[in-house]
Design a protein around this motif. Structure first.
Motif, PDB file in Angstrom:
ATOM      1  N   VAL A  39       0.847  -1.192   0.000  1.00 59.35           N
ATOM      2  CA  VAL A  39       0.000   0.000   0.000  1.00 59.35           C
ATOM      3  C   VAL A  39       0.882   1.240   0.000  1.00 59.35           C
ATOM      4  N   LEU A  66       0.789   4.986   0.312  1.00 61.68           N
ATOM      5  CA  LEU A  66      -0.154   6.006   0.758  1.00 61.68           C
ATOM      6  C   LEU A  66       0.435   7.402   0.723  1.00 61.68           C
ATOM      7  N   MET A 125      -7.315  -1.841  -4.432  1.00 63.24           N
ATOM      8  CA  MET A 125      -6.504  -0.948  -3.619  1.00 63.24           C
ATOM      9  C   MET A 125      -7.187   0.386  -3.351  1.00 63.24           C
ATOM     10  N   GLN A 136      -9.766   0.758  -1.849  1.00 64.24           N
ATOM     11  CA  GLN A 136     -10.229   0.676  -0.466  1.00 64.24           C
ATOM     12  C   GLN A 136      -9.193   1.248   0.492  1.00 64.24           C
ATOM     13  N   ALA A 137      -7.934   0.875   0.280  1.00 61.97           N
ATOM     14  CA  ALA A 137      -6.852   1.384   1.135  1.00 61.97           C
ATOM     15  C   ALA A 137      -6.681   2.888   0.955  1.00 61.97           C
ATOM     16  N   GLN A 138      -6.874   3.362  -0.269  1.00 60.46           N
ATOM     17  CA  GLN A 138      -6.759   4.800  -0.515  1.00 60.46           C
ATOM     18  C   GLN A 138      -7.844   5.568   0.227  1.00 60.46           C
ATOM     19  N   LEU A 196      -7.830  -6.097   4.254  1.00 64.55           N
ATOM     20  CA  LEU A 196      -7.490  -4.700   4.528  1.00 64.55           C
ATOM     21  C   LEU A 196      -8.102  -4.178   5.820  1.00 64.55           C
ATOM     22  N   VAL A 242      -4.876   1.393   8.141  1.00 65.29           N
ATOM     23  CA  VAL A 242      -4.162   1.367   6.866  1.00 65.29           C
ATOM     24  C   VAL A 242      -2.715   1.811   7.046  1.00 65.29           C
ATOM     25  N   LEU A 269      -0.502  -1.147   7.648  1.00 70.56           N
ATOM     26  CA  LEU A 269      -0.289  -2.122   6.577  1.00 70.56           C
ATOM     27  C   LEU A 269       1.074  -1.921   5.940  1.00 70.56           C
TER      28      LEU A 269
END
Length: 283
Positions: free
Chosen positions: A91, A93, A194, A196-198, A217, A260, A263
């Protein structure tokens, strides 16, 4: 590819097959079912492509997959557990963080991704119409589909107040996510979405189907909600819950941000991949 895998074995090397989506037969079945349910023609994945990919699965010494959903799809098709390796994506970010706050007294729902049956748009719009809130909105970001909008409109399912924005620069996207009260992704089939992670990185809780890699996640009921595919009632209930309980929504958004951040990034992904490769070499 299959040819490369066979050549690797001829040279005494190992061959790893990396599959980003569910087992190709499961993927084909889910898409066939969905198109049939909505009376949309679908030719399916070319049987030759299916045979070729399954031959790759057979040839591989191990198969890496990004989520528990994908892993289970292989096991259901009879692929031995010993051959499978779970390797979730990293991930990154650095471009996503909270830059704004959701507006009080509103309930702004966001969808990010291609607008098609595979992404479950047809269930999101039905659930959204059922949500009772005086200040609600639904926004789509990503590749639009005039055909799907026309289909849903013809069946009375397309909300008249929906915004379709198309593609958006990441700088603008993170502000939109930050201002949204929830991001909903009810996909029928994905590997590990991905986006979702954002959303989580912007402090936005997520409601997603179990077929998105969501469980890899976040935890259902903590940073967001995980629902079955094709379940309008479950989507409606979870959206209504967040609409009715702004404090819960804020708590989930904060938990999503914290989760997050814990992760692993892409360097973590690389280290896990190297561990898998090293184990293969010791066999």
């Amino acid at each position: 590819t299959l040819a490369a895998g066979k050549k690797a074995h001829q040279r005494g090397a190992h061959y790893v097959c990396d599959r980003g989506s569910s087992h190709i037969r499961v993927q084909n079945q889910l898409l066939h079912e969905e198109h049939a349910m909505w009376s949309i023609p679908f030719s399916g994945i070319d049987p030759r492509a299916i045979d070729r990919e399954e031959a790759e699965y057979d040839e591989a010494d191990c198969i890496t997959v990004p989520s528990g959903f994908v892993l289970r799809s292989f096991l259901k098709q009879g692929v031995p557990f010993e051959k499978m390796r779970l390797l979730p994506y990293g991930v990154n970010l650095s471009r996503f963080q909270p830059v704004a706050e959701p507006a009080a007294g509103r309930f702004d729902v966001l969808f990010i991704g291609g607008m098609n049956l595979r992404k479950g748009v047809q269930y999101l719009v039905q659930a959204y119409k059922n949500v009772n809130h005086p200040g609600k909105s639904l926004t789509f970001v990503g590749a639009p589909s005039a055909e799907l909008i026309a289909l849903l409109t013809s069946r009375g399912l397309w909300p008249s107040d929906t915004r379709v924005l198309g593609h958006m620069p990441q700088a603008e996207l993170k502000e939109l996510i930050s201002r949204s009260h929830v991001m909903v992704l009810p996909s029928i089939e994905e590997g590990l979405a991905m986006v979702q992670a954002q959303a989580m990185a912007c402090g936005c809780p997520v409601i997603a189907s179990v077929n998105t890699g969501s469980e890899d996640l976040f935890t259902d009921g903590q940073e967001g909600f995980i629902v079955p595919i094709r379940d309008v009632d479950a989507l409606t209930a979870r959206m209504q819950q967040l609409a009715d309980q702004p404090d819960l929504r804020a708590t989930m958004g904060q938990r999503a941000l914290e989760r997050v951040q814990s992760l692993g990034g892409w360097s973590d992904y690389g280290q896990k991949a190297m561990t898998i490769y090293s184990e293969m070499l010791r066999q």
